[in-house]
Design an enzyme around this catalytic site. Structure first.
Site, PDB file in Angstrom:
ATOM      1  N   GLU A 284       5.556  -3.459   0.782  1.00 30.80           N
ATOM      2  CA  GLU A 284       5.554  -3.217  -0.668  1.00 30.80           C
ATOM      3  C   GLU A 284       4.811  -1.902  -0.859  1.00 30.80           C
ATOM      4  O   GLU A 284       3.581  -1.873  -0.807  1.00 30.80           O
ATOM      5  CB  GLU A 284       4.812  -4.353  -1.386  1.00 30.80           C
TER       6      GLU A 284
ATOM      7  N   CYS B 236       1.703   0.327  -8.799  1.00 28.20           N
ATOM      8  CA  CYS B 236       2.910   0.798  -8.105  1.00 28.20           C
ATOM      9  C   CYS B 236       4.072   0.895  -9.084  1.00 28.20           C
ATOM     10  O   CYS B 236       4.915   1.774  -8.956  1.00 28.20           O
ATOM     11  CB  CYS B 236       3.244  -0.124  -6.947  1.00 28.20           C
TER      12      CYS B 236
ATOM     13  N   GLY C  67       0.822  -1.199   0.000  1.00 26.49           N
ATOM     14  CA  GLY C  67       0.000   0.000   0.000  1.00 26.49           C
ATOM     15  C   GLY C  67       0.855   1.246   0.000  1.00 26.49           C
ATOM     16  O   GLY C  67       2.010   1.219  -0.441  1.00 26.49           O
TER      17      GLY C  67
HETATM   18  P1  NAP Z   1      -3.474   2.555   1.023  1.00 31.42           P
HETATM   19  O1  NAP Z   1      -4.437   3.652   1.197  1.00 31.42           O
HETATM   20  O2  NAP Z   1      -2.220   2.619   1.786  1.00 31.42           O
HETATM   21  O3  NAP Z   1      -4.268   1.208   1.376  1.00 31.42           O
HETATM   22  C1  NAP Z   1      -3.660  -0.051   1.333  1.00 31.42           C
HETATM   23  C2  NAP Z   1      -4.254  -0.916   2.416  1.00 31.42           C
HETATM   24  O4  NAP Z   1      -3.835  -0.397   3.696  1.00 31.42           O
HETATM   25  C3  NAP Z   1      -5.779  -0.908   2.450  1.00 31.42           C
HETATM   26  O5  NAP Z   1      -6.217  -2.172   2.875  1.00 31.42           O
HETATM   27  C4  NAP Z   1      -6.094   0.147   3.497  1.00 31.42           C
HETATM   28  O6  NAP Z   1      -7.340  -0.017   4.082  1.00 31.42           O
HETATM   29  C5  NAP Z   1      -4.991  -0.104   4.495  1.00 31.42           C
HETATM   30  N1  NAP Z   1      -4.603   1.035   5.323  1.00 31.42           N
HETATM   31  C6  NAP Z   1      -4.380   2.294   4.918  1.00 31.42           C
HETATM   32  N2  NAP Z   1      -3.981   3.056   5.961  1.00 31.42           N
HETATM   33  C7  NAP Z   1      -3.971   2.248   7.054  1.00 31.42           C
HETATM   34  C8  NAP Z   1      -3.664   2.456   8.425  1.00 31.42           C
HETATM   35  N3  NAP Z   1      -3.271   3.639   8.898  1.00 31.42           N
HETATM   36  N4  NAP Z   1      -3.775   1.408   9.264  1.00 31.42           N
HETATM   37  C9  NAP Z   1      -4.163   0.218   8.801  1.00 31.42           C
HETATM   38  N5  NAP Z   1      -4.465  -0.065   7.512  1.00 31.42           N
HETATM   39  C10 NAP Z   1      -4.369   0.957   6.645  1.00 31.42           C
HETATM   40  O7  NAP Z   1      -3.040   2.363  -0.478  1.00 31.42           O
HETATM   41  P2  NAP Z   1      -4.006   2.274  -1.724  1.00 31.42           P
HETATM   42  O8  NAP Z   1      -4.382   3.634  -2.100  1.00 31.42           O
HETATM   43  O9  NAP Z   1      -5.080   1.284  -1.482  1.00 31.42           O
HETATM   44  O10 NAP Z   1      -3.002   1.614  -2.798  1.00 31.42           O
HETATM   45  C11 NAP Z   1      -2.179   2.373  -3.554  1.00 31.42           C
HETATM   46  C12 NAP Z   1      -0.773   2.400  -2.999  1.00 31.42           C
HETATM   47  O11 NAP Z   1      -0.258   1.081  -2.904  1.00 31.42           O
HETATM   48  C13 NAP Z   1       0.135   3.131  -3.938  1.00 31.42           C
HETATM   49  O12 NAP Z   1       1.051   3.922  -3.232  1.00 31.42           O
HETATM   50  C14 NAP Z   1       0.837   1.997  -4.666  1.00 31.42           C
HETATM   51  O13 NAP Z   1       2.040   2.360  -5.280  1.00 31.42           O
HETATM   52  C15 NAP Z   1       0.989   1.002  -3.582  1.00 31.42           C
HETATM   53  N6  NAP Z   1       1.200  -0.357  -4.124  1.00 31.42           N
HETATM   54  C16 NAP Z   1       2.417  -0.940  -3.963  1.00 31.42           C
HETATM   55  C17 NAP Z   1       2.669  -2.197  -4.505  1.00 31.42           C
HETATM   56  C18 NAP Z   1       4.011  -2.858  -4.359  1.00 31.42           C
HETATM   57  O14 NAP Z   1       4.100  -4.056  -4.580  1.00 31.42           O
HETATM   58  N7  NAP Z   1       5.073  -2.152  -3.994  1.00 31.42           N
HETATM   59  C19 NAP Z   1       1.641  -2.862  -5.190  1.00 31.42           C
HETATM   60  C20 NAP Z   1       0.407  -2.236  -5.321  1.00 31.42           C
HETATM   61  C21 NAP Z   1       0.206  -0.991  -4.772  1.00 31.42           C
HETATM   62  P3  NAP Z   1      -8.629   0.851   3.611  1.00 31.42           P
HETATM   63  O15 NAP Z   1      -8.863   0.522   2.189  1.00 31.42           O
HETATM   64  O16 NAP Z   1      -9.711   0.360   4.507  1.00 31.42           O
HETATM   65  O17 NAP Z   1      -8.282   2.285   3.827  1.00 31.42           O
END
Ligand code: NAP
Length: 460
Positions: free
Chosen positions: A228, A262, A206
């Site tokens: 990741e 990502c 995330g």
């Molecule tokens: P996100 O907002 O960080 O959410 C990812 C997950 O984390 C969701 O299940 C979210 O739950 C949870 N989450 C967020 N904040 C949290 C907290 N403070 N405490 C506990 N859980 C929390 O990211 P996103 O917008 O869904 O995804 C996009 C990001 O992921 C981008 O930055 C992308 O580059 C990255 N990504 C990285 C990879 C890799 O392999 N490096 C792969 C894919 C994506 P909720 O949905 O309930 O908020």
């Protein structure tokens, strides 16, 4: 309501789901912990039988699985079908190779015997994003289940139907209850799960903010974690690149999953000899994309995953322009219902501009013109992220040399960064730590346990 399906194509609310109560969460933890006690003793072939069946179910119901992705987060249907196939490939890959990957390693010491066993940790907790609703889960679940761990997953709030479909998949494939558990839980409960002594490892995919919170909590509990996180991949075009092929890859690298990846190509760094021609062709190709229903195979521009994602991206573009960036094309929402963003190219982004360091999660390309290879490498490395990247040149040896000079976890030559079951996936710097996929992914949450047989008398 955190867990709800909203179709980003038309804004329609499809379904909502309640979060678990304290008691329901406790029951799930007990069930997972109990399951681990027997699952850890199952043989590789017993686990592989479940995994092979899970992969087969995904393939035989590809349309059902894909449809949920398109409904909940707007991915174009053909891309959703490819994601289902890739997820099945990952599951099959670990079914086939895990026993070999985790075979005990004979250290061949100078005296006596010594070997390293790979022993499962226990119950693992994964927090996962919506952008690849099955692939992300497969990447976490398949190696860990095959290693003898069991997994509990908090999926993103916007893809609850995909989350449930993937949990059901493992039960249908014959996994015991508790081997794979979906958790509809709040952030408070996420912390509680990480604190729970039955949880032995934590994996998050995330954003950096989520990573800091979840990794911080795991650290307080002295629990191993993998992160990741986001990226701002460079797409480097050298003067000897094949322009036609490179522009096609540029469009794919930017527009696959509507840029919500990502490892999407985010910073287009082009040597000046090709810069004008590249920009013209790139612009023409992006202009040809047509917004429409992502369920329709003919659609070439899908909506973003949600209205909130669109608002965030528009705000980033506004701030970038206020700080001096120029809009080469696009820059606004598409004038129609749904969370559609115009394919956008921004240029003239100076180091003081917030856009220089931020991740743009959508169809926004940042364009940079450089004098030569050295400037391209320096600019690629001037980033807080270090996930993937790519370099385009007809001289493969040169491409490999440039790839070696860019500080990221993954570099591709003549293709934007992408994923296969057998290739390790992960980053450095603010893109996180640890690796998923390949043989490396399965070693993250196993105890590398030394067993030594001595052949000497007590030391005095
Ligand atoms: P996100 O907002 O960080 O959410 C990812 C997950 O984390 C969701 O299940 C979210 O739950 C949870 N989450 C967020 N904040 C949290 C907290 N403070 N405490 C506990 N859980 C929390 O990211 P996103 O917008 O869904 O995804 C996009 C990001 O992921 C981008 O930055 C992308 O580059 C990255 N990504 C990285 C990879 C890799 O392999 N490096 C792969 C894919 C994506 P909720 O949905 O309930 O908020």
């Amino acid at each position: 309501m955190t867990y709800q399906s909203v179709n980003p194509y038309d804004g329609q609310l499809l379904k909502t789901f309640d979060e678990l109560t304290d008691n329901q969460l406790e029951t799930a933890l007990v069930t997972a912990d109990t399951c681990f006690k027997s699952w850890r003793h199952s043989t590789f072939s017993e686990r592989a039988a479940v995994a092979v069946k899970a992969a087969a179910i995904m393939r035989s119901h590809v349309d059902d699985y894909a449809r949920l992705v398109t409904l909940e987060m707007g991915k174009r249907i053909e891309e959703a079908r490819s994601e289902v196939a890739l997820s099945a490939d990952i599951i099959d890959y670990y079914a086939k190779n895990s026993e070999r990957f985790l075979a005990s390693q004979d250290l061949k010491p100078t005296s006596g015997e010594a070997e390293v066993e790979s022993v499962p940790f226990g119950v693992l907790f994964g927090v996962q994003p919506w952008n690849f609703p099955y692939y992300q889960l497969a990447r976490f679940a398949a190696p860990n289940l095959m290693a003898g761990n069991v997994v509990m997953v908090k999926h993103a709030g916007s893809v609850p139907q995909c989350a449930l479909a993937f949990e059901r998949l493992w039960l249908e494939a014959g996994a015991p209850t508790g081997a794979y558990t979906n958790l509809f839980i709040s952030y408070d409960h996420v912390n509680r799960v990480i604190d729970d002594p039955r949880i032995k490892g934590v994996a998050l995919t995330g954003s950096g903010d989520a990573g800091q919170s979840v990794a911080g909590r795991a650290g307080q509990n002295l629990k191993k974690s993998t992160m990741e996180l986001g990226g701002s991949d460079a797409f480097i075009v050298l003067e000897d690149a094949d322009l036609e092929k490179t522009v096609k890859w540029a469009v794919w690298g930017k527009m696959n999953n509507t840029g919500q990846s990502c490892v999407a190509a985010k910073r287009f760094i082009v040597v000046e000899k090709l810069a004008d021609r590249f920009l013209e062709k790139f612009k023409t190709a992006l202009t040809a994309l047509k917004p429409g229903d992502p369920m329709d195979k003919a659609t070439t521009l899908a909506p973003l995953s949600s209205e909130a994602a669109l608002v965030k991206l528009l705000d980033q573009v506004t701030r970038a322009v206020a700080s001096g960036a120029s809009v080469v094309m696009g820059g606004g929402r598409v004038d129609r219902p749904g969370a559609f963003m115009q394919p956008t190219i921004l240029a003239d982004i100076q180091p003081g501009n917030p856009a220089f360091r931020e991740e743009f999660f959508g169809p926004v390309a940042l364009f940079f013109r450089v004098k030569n290879e050295d400037e391209a490498v320096a600019l690629a490395n001037d980033s807080d992220f270090g996930l993937g990247g790519s370099v385009f040149t007809q001289d493969v040896a040169r491409g490999k040399r440039v790839a070696s000079r860019v500080d990221t976890g993954m570099m591709f030559v003549n293709q934007p960064t992408w994923t296969l079951p057998e290739l390790p996936f992960g980053g450095i710097k603010n893109s996180g730590y640890g690796r998923e996929l390949s043989s490396m992914g399965i070693h993250e949450f196993v105890n590398k346990k030394l067993v030594r047989v001595a052949s000497i008398d007590a030391l005095m």
